[in-house]
Motif scaffolding. Structure first.
Motif, PDB file in Angstrom:
ATOM      1  N   SER A 254     -50.567  31.989  24.781  1.00 11.84           N
ATOM      2  CA  SER A 254     -49.563  32.955  25.216  1.00 11.84           C
ATOM      3  C   SER A 254     -49.820  34.269  24.483  1.00 11.84           C
ATOM      4  O   SER A 254     -50.466  34.283  23.429  1.00 11.84           O
ATOM      5  CB  SER A 254     -48.154  32.450  24.885  1.00 11.84           C
TER       6      SER A 254
ATOM      7  N   ASP B 263     -52.417  32.596  29.082  1.00 11.16           N
ATOM      8  CA  ASP B 263     -51.725  31.814  30.095  1.00 11.16           C
ATOM      9  C   ASP B 263     -50.737  32.734  30.809  1.00 11.16           C
ATOM     10  O   ASP B 263     -49.813  33.251  30.183  1.00 11.16           O
ATOM     11  CB  ASP B 263     -50.986  30.653  29.429  1.00 11.16           C
TER      12      ASP B 263
ATOM     13  N   PRO C  81     -46.165  31.979  31.201  1.00 15.09           N
ATOM     14  CA  PRO C  81     -45.005  32.406  30.412  1.00 15.09           C
ATOM     15  C   PRO C  81     -44.492  33.792  30.801  1.00 15.09           C
ATOM     16  O   PRO C  81     -43.296  34.029  30.800  1.00 15.09           O
ATOM     17  CB  PRO C  81     -45.512  32.399  28.974  1.00 15.09           C
TER      18      PRO C  81
END
Length: 133
Positions: A9, A81, A84
């Motif tokens: 993230s 990613d 999120p």
């Protein structure tokens, strides 16, 4: 057998911002450039300033060579990613909006406020005109 790419993230990448632990993100890919800081031709401060954030714009503005871009692959550790960020945007849009009763001129009240104001002013002008006669 396909290789599995580790996903990070942006929050996780943003924790690596020192000269002892330096990650940068370029085009959604995460690079651990800690061991490269002393070798970077532009100096280590350029990388440390871009650490823990998306440095794509700074990387592109510097005009890196094809060799530099290929050399980056040795520091590749994963990708950002995207899910999120999508979830955060959804949570923001789901936040409770203020009700029309809590605002003096909410969006829905503006639909009738202008015609009501025109009608009210017209009535006052008409009343004053008839009063003078």
């Amino acid at each position: 057998m396909p290789t599995i790419t580790k996903l990070f993230s942006m929050a996780e990448a943003s924790e690596h911002v020192s000269s002892d632990d330096c990650w940068i993100v370029v085009d959604g890919k995460v690079y651990d450039v800690t061991k490269y800081l002393d070798e970077h031709p532009g100096g280590d401060d350029v990388l440390v300033q871009s650490a823990g954030k998306d440095a794509t714009e700074e990387f592109e503005d510097a005009g890196h060579s094809k060799e530099a871009r290929e050399h980056m692959n040795t520091f590749f550790i994963g990708e950002i990613d995207p899910s999120p960020e999508i979830i955060e945007k959804m949570e923001i849009s789901k936040q409770k909006k203020p009700s029309s009763s809590s605002l003096f001129l909410s969006e829905s009240s503006l639909l009738w406020a202008l015609p009501a104001a025109v009608l009210g002013i017209s009535a006052i002008i008409g009343f004053l005109y008839l009063r003078k006669k």
